[in-house]
Write a protein that holds these residues in place. Sequence first.
Motif, PDB file in Angstrom:
ATOM      1  N   CYS A  10       0.850  -1.198   0.000  1.00 35.95           N
ATOM      2  CA  CYS A  10       0.000   0.000   0.000  1.00 35.95           C
ATOM      3  C   CYS A  10       0.881   1.242   0.000  1.00 35.95           C
ATOM      4  CB  CYS A  10      -0.929  -0.019   1.217  1.00 35.95           C
ATOM      5  SG  CYS A  10      -0.045   0.104   2.782  1.00 35.95           S
ATOM      6  N   CYS A  49       1.336   3.213   2.701  1.00 34.65           N
ATOM      7  CA  CYS A  49       1.811   3.525   4.048  1.00 34.65           C
ATOM      8  C   CYS A  49       3.335   3.647   4.045  1.00 34.65           C
ATOM      9  CB  CYS A  49       1.399   2.435   5.038  1.00 34.65           C
ATOM     10  SG  CYS A  49      -0.363   2.407   5.409  1.00 34.65           S
ATOM     11  N   THR A  89       0.660  -3.307   4.652  1.00 40.94           N
ATOM     12  CA  THR A  89      -0.316  -3.187   5.733  1.00 40.94           C
ATOM     13  C   THR A  89      -0.847  -4.547   6.140  1.00 40.94           C
ATOM     14  OG1 THR A  89      -2.346  -2.109   6.452  1.00 40.94           O
ATOM     15  CG2 THR A  89      -2.309  -2.860   4.177  1.00 40.94           C
ATOM     16  N   LEU A 104      -6.772  -4.060   7.248  1.00 42.75           N
ATOM     17  CA  LEU A 104      -7.572  -3.923   6.031  1.00 42.75           C
ATOM     18  C   LEU A 104      -9.024  -3.626   6.358  1.00 42.75           C
ATOM     19  CD1 LEU A 104      -6.179  -7.081   4.226  1.00 42.75           C
ATOM     20  CD2 LEU A 104      -5.334  -4.737   4.046  1.00 42.75           C
ATOM     21  N   CYS A 147      -6.550  -0.493   2.427  1.00 42.61           N
ATOM     22  CA  CYS A 147      -5.708  -0.348   3.607  1.00 42.61           C
ATOM     23  C   CYS A 147      -6.482   0.519   4.585  1.00 42.61           C
ATOM     24  CB  CYS A 147      -4.381   0.324   3.246  1.00 42.61           C
ATOM     25  SG  CYS A 147      -3.387   0.743   4.703  1.00 42.61           S
TER      26      CYS A 147
END
Length: 114
Positions: A3, A5, A10, A13, A26
Amino acid sequence: MHCFCEQKETYELKIEGDVGADFVWCNQCGCNLDLEVFPISNELKSELMKWGTQYGEWIDWDIDKLIFNGIAMEEEHNKQGAKLSEKVKNELKKKYKIKFFPSSMARSYANKKY
């Protein structure tokens, strides 16, 4: 799952319906994740796809209004989504934290002033 991030991956979810997007996100950065690479059975992917393609059927998109019995349709959609989210949790065996986010679009349309 990869993702946007900071750590690029991640384990938190969310399952949430949307128009024109896959239904796994995410829960931190909001990145829409590709259902095809999601580590669940093909059978469950098919169930999620069927559920997801029904998202928004309670809206007449041509006139942008809630259809008759739209709130009940959305509530049923949310019940199915919650059940599917539990199936996802069971298949992933606690590797990921899964949350289901129900739709509230029908109520927004019911309160919409035209």
